[in-house]
Design an enzyme around this catalytic site. Structure first.
Site, PDB file in Angstrom:
ATOM      1  N   ASP A 222      -7.144  -1.450  -4.524  1.00 49.52           N
ATOM      2  CA  ASP A 222      -8.261  -1.077  -3.658  1.00 49.52           C
ATOM      3  C   ASP A 222      -9.184  -0.073  -4.351  1.00 49.52           C
ATOM      4  OD1 ASP A 222      -7.110  -2.695  -1.688  1.00 49.52           O
ATOM      5  OD2 ASP A 222      -6.000  -1.015  -0.824  1.00 49.52           O
TER       6      ASP A 222
ATOM      7  N   ASP B 230       0.851  -1.183   0.000  1.00 49.57           N
ATOM      8  CA  ASP B 230       0.000   0.000   0.000  1.00 49.57           C
ATOM      9  C   ASP B 230       0.888   1.234   0.000  1.00 49.57           C
ATOM     10  OD1 ASP B 230      -2.448  -1.399   0.152  1.00 49.57           O
ATOM     11  OD2 ASP B 230      -2.323  -1.524   2.328  1.00 49.57           O
TER      12      ASP B 230
END
Length: 158
Positions: free
Chosen positions: A134, A116
């Site tokens: 995401d 991330d």
């Protein structure tokens, strides 16, 4: 043609996620932070859990569990894109979810965690760090909600 477009879209989501993570791991190594503006920056983070780092400290079982879920969802989405009698919008929504799920699945297989790097914040209040996969998943879910509301609205007028 809708089915081909859906799979191409899923591949594009996966590719965007993959290449953005390659960039992030190079550009943000050694704790580097890139400030985009007053509410967004890029900082590398690794998530061995699910959304919002749920179960991140689970001791390792969660990697295999989330991999199995991603495979099952991916298989179902491929089936739905190919065989469900549905609209182009819903197929496109499925493609976003599929591409994002495969992007995070790839990370779990190769790295043992999800990479991330996108952080939103207001002052010192930070949203959990996320990635392009995401965004694909959330975009797909959002499009599904729009499609369902649209169908519901059409049904009420009939």
């Amino acid at each position: 043609m809708q089915k081909i477009f859906a799979f191409i879209s899923a591949i594009l989501w996966f590719a965007a996620d993959y290449f953005s993570k390659v960039w992030a791991q190079e550009a943000l190594a050694a704790g580097n932070v890139i400030t985009v503006n007053g509410w967004m920056n890029f900082k590398l983070a690794f998530n061995s859990g699910a959304a919002f780092s749920l179960f991140a400290d689970g001791g390792g079982w969660q990697r295999w569990f989330f991999m199995a879920i991603a495979v099952a969802i991916g298989a179902w989405l491929c089936y739905a894109i190919l065989f469900e009698r549905t609209t182009a919008l819903i197929r496109f929504a499925y493609a976003g979810i599929l591409g994002g799920a495969l992007g995070n699945l790839y990370d779990r297989i190769v790295h043992g965690h999800v990479v991330d790097f996108i952080r939103w914040h207001v002052g010192d209040a930070y949203w959990p760090t996320f990635n392009v996969a995401d965004v694909g998943i959330c975009t797909g879910v959002g499009l599904l909600v729009i499609a369902w509301i649209w169908d519901w609205h059409k049904g009420k007028q009939a």
